[in-house]
Write a protein that holds these residues in place. Sequence first.
Motif, short mmCIF file in Angstrom:
data_model
loop_
_atom_site.label_atom_id
_atom_site.label_comp_id
_atom_site.label_asym_id
_atom_site.label_seq_id
_atom_site.Cartn_x
_atom_site.Cartn_y
_atom_site.Cartn_z
N VAL A 68 50.32 100.88 33.53
CA VAL A 68 52.26 100.02 32.83
C VAL A 68 52.05 98.47 33.22
CG1 VAL A 68 53.89 100.22 33.19
CG2 VAL A 68 52.54 102.32 32.42
N ARG A 69 51.80 98.81 34.31
CA ARG A 69 51.95 96.91 35.51
C ARG A 69 50.53 95.88 34.68
NH1 ARG A 69 50.87 95.82 41.53
NH2 ARG A 69 51.95 93.35 41.50
N ARG A 71 49.69 96.26 31.75
CA ARG A 71 50.56 95.51 30.69
C ARG A 71 51.15 94.75 30.48
NH1 ARG A 71 49.11 101.41 28.90
NH2 ARG A 71 47.62 100.93 28.14
N PHE A 72 52.77 94.85 31.87
CA PHE A 72 54.49 94.33 31.51
C PHE A 72 53.35 92.84 32.29
CE2 PHE A 72 57.37 92.87 34.01
CZ PHE A 72 58.51 92.46 33.54
N ALA A 106 51.93 96.37 24.60
CA ALA A 106 52.07 97.77 24.47
C ALA A 106 51.09 99.22 24.37
CB ALA A 106 53.77 98.30 24.42
#
Length: 135
Positions: A68-69, A71-72, A106
Amino acid sequence: MLRRVGRCVLTYLLLYAGAWVAVALTADLEEGFGARMGLGVRLFPLVGVPALLVSVAVVTAHHRMHPVRLRFLLFVPLLLCLWPLVFADVAEPFQFLLLAHIAYAALIPAPLLPEDWAGDPADLPGWHPAGNRRI
């Protein structure tokens, strides 16, 4: 690995094409639909190719960062790839491609090579904690 890279490329191409269809349908330009789509094809080497190269390189290189990090943080260089559209006469190309890049960040498979993962196994998508195996 080729299947995963192919998935990344196909996902980006579909999102890029969808964004330009939305631009062609909504932008208030004098040209017709075909000319607007042609503009998207001509801008692909300036916008799409750098975005693909950066994204595939980033998800291949990082083996420890939480997906998730990753992708961010991947969105920042993807945002920089939109620089040719910042000075456009109309806002639709930048807006729709910005949304396409958010969706791509995402949807990109991170990490690209799960077998090389060096981080916490529980951070991998599809990890089942009860059986300590990927599902």
